[in-house]
Design an enzyme around this catalytic site. Sequence first.
Site, PDB file in Angstrom:
ATOM      1  N   ARG A 211       7.042  10.090  -1.600  1.00  0.00           N
ATOM      2  CA  ARG A 211       5.668  10.421  -2.000  1.00  0.00           C
ATOM      3  C   ARG A 211       5.656  11.580  -2.988  1.00  0.00           C
ATOM      4  O   ARG A 211       4.923  11.566  -3.983  1.00  0.00           O
ATOM      5  CB  ARG A 211       4.847  10.798  -0.763  1.00  0.00           C
ATOM      6  CG  ARG A 211       4.529   9.633   0.150  1.00  0.00           C
ATOM      7  CD  ARG A 211       3.852  10.110   1.426  1.00  0.00           C
ATOM      8  NE  ARG A 211       3.630   8.992   2.335  1.00  0.00           N
ATOM      9  CZ  ARG A 211       3.882   8.997   3.632  1.00  0.00           C
ATOM     10  NH1 ARG A 211       4.374  10.093   4.193  1.00  0.00           N
ATOM     11  NH2 ARG A 211       3.649   7.943   4.382  1.00  0.00           N
ATOM     12  N   PHE A 227      -1.443  -1.135  -0.125  1.00  0.00           N
ATOM     13  CA  PHE A 227      -1.013  -0.948   1.258  1.00  0.00           C
ATOM     14  C   PHE A 227      -1.032   0.558   1.563  1.00  0.00           C
ATOM     15  O   PHE A 227      -0.070   1.135   2.049  1.00  0.00           O
ATOM     16  CB  PHE A 227       0.388  -1.515   1.490  1.00  0.00           C
ATOM     17  CG  PHE A 227       0.571  -2.931   1.001  1.00  0.00           C
ATOM     18  CD1 PHE A 227       0.165  -4.011   1.780  1.00  0.00           C
ATOM     19  CD2 PHE A 227       1.137  -3.186  -0.240  1.00  0.00           C
ATOM     20  CE1 PHE A 227       0.345  -5.317   1.333  1.00  0.00           C
ATOM     21  CE2 PHE A 227       1.311  -4.481  -0.698  1.00  0.00           C
ATOM     22  CZ  PHE A 227       0.913  -5.555   0.094  1.00  0.00           C
ATOM     23  N   ASP A 249      -6.159  -1.471   1.178  1.00  0.00           N
ATOM     24  CA  ASP A 249      -5.487  -1.850   2.424  1.00  0.00           C
ATOM     25  C   ASP A 249      -6.383  -2.847   3.148  1.00  0.00           C
ATOM     26  O   ASP A 249      -7.614  -2.762   3.065  1.00  0.00           O
ATOM     27  CB  ASP A 249      -5.242  -0.621   3.307  1.00  0.00           C
ATOM     28  CG  ASP A 249      -4.148  -0.864   4.337  1.00  0.00           C
ATOM     29  OD1 ASP A 249      -3.053  -0.270   4.193  1.00  0.00           O
ATOM     30  OD2 ASP A 249      -4.372  -1.639   5.277  1.00  0.00           O
ATOM     31  N   SER A 250      -5.779  -3.778   3.871  1.00  0.00           N
ATOM     32  CA  SER A 250      -6.562  -4.788   4.591  1.00  0.00           C
ATOM     33  C   SER A 250      -7.130  -4.255   5.900  1.00  0.00           C
ATOM     34  O   SER A 250      -8.025  -4.863   6.488  1.00  0.00           O
ATOM     35  CB  SER A 250      -5.697  -6.015   4.875  1.00  0.00           C
ATOM     36  OG  SER A 250      -4.594  -5.666   5.697  1.00  0.00           O
ATOM     37  N   ASP A 299       3.781  -0.682  -1.526  1.00  0.00           N
ATOM     38  CA  ASP A 299       4.535  -0.309  -0.321  1.00  0.00           C
ATOM     39  C   ASP A 299       4.132  -1.238   0.824  1.00  0.00           C
ATOM     40  O   ASP A 299       3.463  -0.836   1.782  1.00  0.00           O
ATOM     41  CB  ASP A 299       4.238   1.156   0.035  1.00  0.00           C
ATOM     42  CG  ASP A 299       5.081   1.657   1.198  1.00  0.00           C
ATOM     43  OD1 ASP A 299       6.143   1.057   1.457  1.00  0.00           O
ATOM     44  OD2 ASP A 299       4.671   2.637   1.852  1.00  0.00           O
ATOM     45  N   CYS A 339      10.791  -2.239   3.080  1.00  0.00           N
ATOM     46  CA  CYS A 339      11.279  -1.669   4.335  1.00  0.00           C
ATOM     47  C   CYS A 339      11.967  -2.734   5.183  1.00  0.00           C
ATOM     48  O   CYS A 339      12.170  -2.547   6.378  1.00  0.00           O
ATOM     49  CB  CYS A 339      10.148  -1.005   5.116  1.00  0.00           C
ATOM     50  SG  CYS A 339       8.811  -2.128   5.580  1.00  0.00           S
TER      51      CYS A 339
END
Length: 395
Positions: A211, A227, A249-250, A299, A339
Amino acid sequence: MIDVVLKKGKEKAVHQKHPWIFSGAIDKVKGNPLNGEVIRVLAADQSFLGYGYYNGQSRVAVRLLEWEEDNIIDKAWYHSRLKNAIASRAHLLSDLETNTCRLVFSEADYLPGLIVDKYADYLSLQILSAGMENVKAELIEILIAELNPVGIFDKSDANARTHENLEVSQGLLWGATPPEFIEVKENGVRYHINIADGQKSGFYCDQRDNREILAAYTKDKEVLDCFCYSGGFTLNSLKHGAKHVTSVDSSALAIETLKHNLGLNGFMEHQQTSIQSDVNKQLRSFKEDGKTFDVIILDPPKYAPSRSALDRAARAYKDLNRLGMLLLKSGGILATYSCSGAVDLETFKQIIAWAALDAGREVQIIKQFHQPEDHPIRISFPEGEYLKGLLLRVL
């Protein structure tokens, strides 16, 4: 102690200190060990190899703990391992700008199936193996003695527990119940996080270094954070002078938490826009509207939980990054991450190359991202390397 004897020639990985023994490598089990029981591992010639947790219902039948025969697995052994893990993070724990980090990272800290995260004065515990579940009370006692937390919360809700024949577990283990929001600091940025209702252990501290690295490229830029979750990349970008950040973001909870964190850090409404939407759909909508950005952050969650999902994940990563590239201004910056442990860095680079070809864009790799030092990678356990990323200039 029950003996587990390996087939002839299957001791090589154990000698190399790899902590997993698969069921197919076992010749015989002398007895009927319970799931999570500590057993002794022997080579075909009956020579000692190590001590480990046994689980007859898991493909990973033994998770090795110790390779020295004289080192008995008892409370003192766990205390020593936990002290070593915590001591290796001492400089992070004393950082005035950061009061959250991972204290124990499972196999990487020689404690397979145990993850401990620190959030200010609270600890979050994830137990993912039957062996660690059996000694949970002792682990809690040691953590209290070493760290004196206000409270310890159980976040053992991962699917991995089903492979160990364990039920999911969540709730207060010791001390005070965490408040609705715990305030933590990371790189000088303040966050209110909800351990009880948040995703995984409450906060993704594995992107701490990344970050800050990425934020240096966002000054006076139009940024898109996909995300975004609770706003790690968004907040760091604004702190470093981004002109405007659009965050997608959802999850309604993620967007609500992000908005809360924006106010907590004193950022104004005109500096940021929050959108609750499926990221891929939103990227296509931006493309239809002719919207472009200077910096885009991708991400996503884990697309490949196992190697069997690799092909499907590769397609998902390629399409996501293709859409991102199409929305970047010439010379723009794309920070893209995976990830998924099943996707190694070279495979990820190849996926990005395919995405660039489909997008008709030329791409330069200018940095590579990794997981931070509180998520160490044992050289004998490369499977512990899961987070990777690329900082790209899209021409």
